[in-house]
Design an enzyme around this catalytic site. Structure first.
Site, PDB file in Angstrom:
ATOM      1  N   MET A  18      -9.629 -15.572 -21.099  1.00 50.24           N
ATOM      2  CA  MET A  18      -9.498 -15.524 -22.545  1.00 50.24           C
ATOM      3  C   MET A  18      -8.095 -15.947 -22.980  1.00 50.24           C
ATOM      4  SD  MET A  18     -10.943 -12.440 -24.900  1.00 50.24           S
ATOM      5  CE  MET A  18      -9.711 -11.225 -24.399  1.00 50.24           C
ATOM      6  N   ASP A  37       2.278 -14.866 -17.506  1.00 53.75           N
ATOM      7  CA  ASP A  37       1.270 -14.354 -16.582  1.00 53.75           C
ATOM      8  C   ASP A  37       1.977 -14.063 -15.268  1.00 53.75           C
ATOM      9  OD1 ASP A  37      -2.105 -14.832 -16.838  1.00 53.75           O
ATOM     10  OD2 ASP A  37      -1.301 -14.228 -14.885  1.00 53.75           O
ATOM     11  N   VAL A  61       4.184  -7.812 -17.488  1.00 56.40           N
ATOM     12  CA  VAL A  61       4.259  -7.247 -18.843  1.00 56.40           C
ATOM     13  C   VAL A  61       4.723  -5.796 -18.868  1.00 56.40           C
ATOM     14  CG1 VAL A  61       2.605  -8.820 -19.918  1.00 56.40           C
ATOM     15  CG2 VAL A  61       1.769  -6.731 -18.785  1.00 56.40           C
ATOM     16  N   ASN A  87      -2.286 -10.002 -24.893  1.00 54.72           N
ATOM     17  CA  ASN A  87      -3.600 -10.260 -24.306  1.00 54.72           C
ATOM     18  C   ASN A  87      -3.751  -9.717 -22.891  1.00 54.72           C
ATOM     19  OD1 ASN A  87      -6.217 -11.957 -24.036  1.00 54.72           O
ATOM     20  ND2 ASN A  87      -4.929 -12.690 -22.355  1.00 54.72           N
ATOM     21  N   TYR A 150      -9.491   2.840 -18.818  1.00 46.51           N
ATOM     22  CA  TYR A 150      -9.610   1.628 -19.641  1.00 46.51           C
ATOM     23  C   TYR A 150      -9.849   2.004 -21.098  1.00 46.51           C
ATOM     24  CZ  TYR A 150     -11.198  -2.959 -21.225  1.00 46.51           C
ATOM     25  OH  TYR A 150     -11.332  -4.144 -21.906  1.00 46.51           O
ATOM     26  N   LYS A 154      -7.327   1.465 -24.395  1.00 47.41           N
ATOM     27  CA  LYS A 154      -7.730   0.611 -25.504  1.00 47.41           C
ATOM     28  C   LYS A 154      -7.799   1.377 -26.829  1.00 47.41           C
ATOM     29  CE  LYS A 154      -7.972  -3.169 -23.142  1.00 47.41           C
ATOM     30  NZ  LYS A 154      -6.993  -4.264 -23.378  1.00 47.41           N
TER      31      LYS A 154
END
Length: 244
Positions: A18, A37, A61, A87, A150, A154
Site C-alpha cells: 500500500m 522503509d 520508524v 503508513n 494490532y 490501531k
C-alpha cells in the site's frame, strides 16, 4: 490538474504494498516525495524508477533520532514538509494466550509509537510551511475489534489523530485517520493468516478484498486541498464491514 502540485510529502513504509501505491500516485499528482522503509533494496529500486521527484531513506520508524534525519533530508532536498503519511505497520495473529510481552511491545512500537514520533518530528516543518496534512493509516480494527495488540495500536492511532488535530488546527495543520479493511497487500497475502483472511473476505458485503489504489485515492484526497475542512476524522475503506 495535478492535485498535489507544490506539496512535499513523507510516506513511511513506502517500499512496497500500500505504501508503494501511495508513493507512485503522489508523484503522479505532482508531489515531491521522501519515502522510507527498512527494506533498502526495494526502496532504492522504486526511487530509481520514479525519478528526481522521489528520495528513498532507509528508516526504522521507531527510532526517534532517525525521524529527525528524515525531516532534515526532506527539507534539504525539497523544502518544508506539507504532508506526512504514517503508513508503516505490522500485524500479528497470535491470541492473547500465546502473545509475549515482547511481541506486544513490538506491535505497539511500530504501529503506535512511530506515529507519535513522526507527528512530533514533522510539526516544526509544517509550521514553516504554514500548514499541512497528516494522514495516519489506522485500520478498520481501529473502529471494531480484531487481533490483540494490532487492534489496540490501531484504536490508539485513531485517538491520537483526534487529540493532535485539536492542538494543531490553528496552525493550519490537519490530522485525519484512514481505516482500511482487508487490502490485498503483501502483509496479507504473505502473512501467517492468509487462508483465514481469504475465508473472511467472503463475508465482506462487497465480496472482495480492496486494492491498494483504492486506499490511495482516499489518502490523496486528505493530502490535497480538496479536504481543507476535514480534521480529526476517520475515513473508512472497508467494503461495508463495519456496517454489519
Amino acid at each position: 490538474m495535478e492535485r498535489l502540485s507544490g506539496k512535499v510529502a513523507i510516506i513511511t513504509g513506502g517500499a512496497r504494498g500500500m505504501g508503494a501505491a501511495h508513493v507512485r500516485r503522489f508523484v503522479e499528482e505532482g508531489a515531491k516525495v521522501v519515502f522510507t522503509d527498512i527494506n533498502e533494496e526495494v526502496g532504492e529500486k522504486l526511487a530509481s524508477e520514479l525519478g528526481d521527484n522521489t528520495l528513498f531513506v532507509k528508516h526504522d520508524v521507531t527510532d526517534e533520532a532517525g525521524w529527525q534525519e528524515v525531516i532534515e533530508t526532506a527539507e534539504a532536498a525539497f523544502g518544508p514538509v506539507n504532508v506526512l503519511v504514517n503508513n508503516a505497520g505490522i500485524s500479528m495473529s497470535k491470541s492473547i494466550f500465546d502473545m509475549s510481552v515482547d511481541d506486544y511491545k513490538k506491535i505497539i512500537d511500530i504501529n503506535q509509537v512511530s506515529v507519535f514520533l513522526g507527528i512530533k518530528a514533522v510539526l516544526p516543518s509544517m509550521q514553516k510551511a504554514e500548514g499541512g496534512s497528516i494522514v495516519n493509516i489506522s485500520s478498520m480494527n481501529g473502529i471494531v475489534g480484531g487481533a490483540v495488540g494490532y487492534t489496540d495500536s490501531k484504536f490508539a492511532v485513531r485517538g491520537m489523530t483526534k487529540a493532535v488535530a485539536l492542538q494543531v488546527g490553528h496552525f493550519g495543520i490537519r490530522v485525519n485517520s484512514v481505516h482500511p479493511g482487508v487490502i490485498e497487500t503483501p502483509m496479507v497475502t504473505e502473512g501467517d493468516a492468509v487462508e483465514q483472511i481469504k475465508e473472511f473476505a467472503k463475508q465482506i458485503p462487497m465480496r472482495r478484498m480492496a486494492q491498494s489504489e483504492e486506499v490511495t485515492n482516499m489518502v490523496i484526497f486528505l493530502a490535497s486541498s480538496e479536504s481543507s475542512y476535514s480534521t480529526g476524522s476517520e475515513f473508512i475503506i472497508d467494503g461495508g464491514l463495519t456496517a454489519m
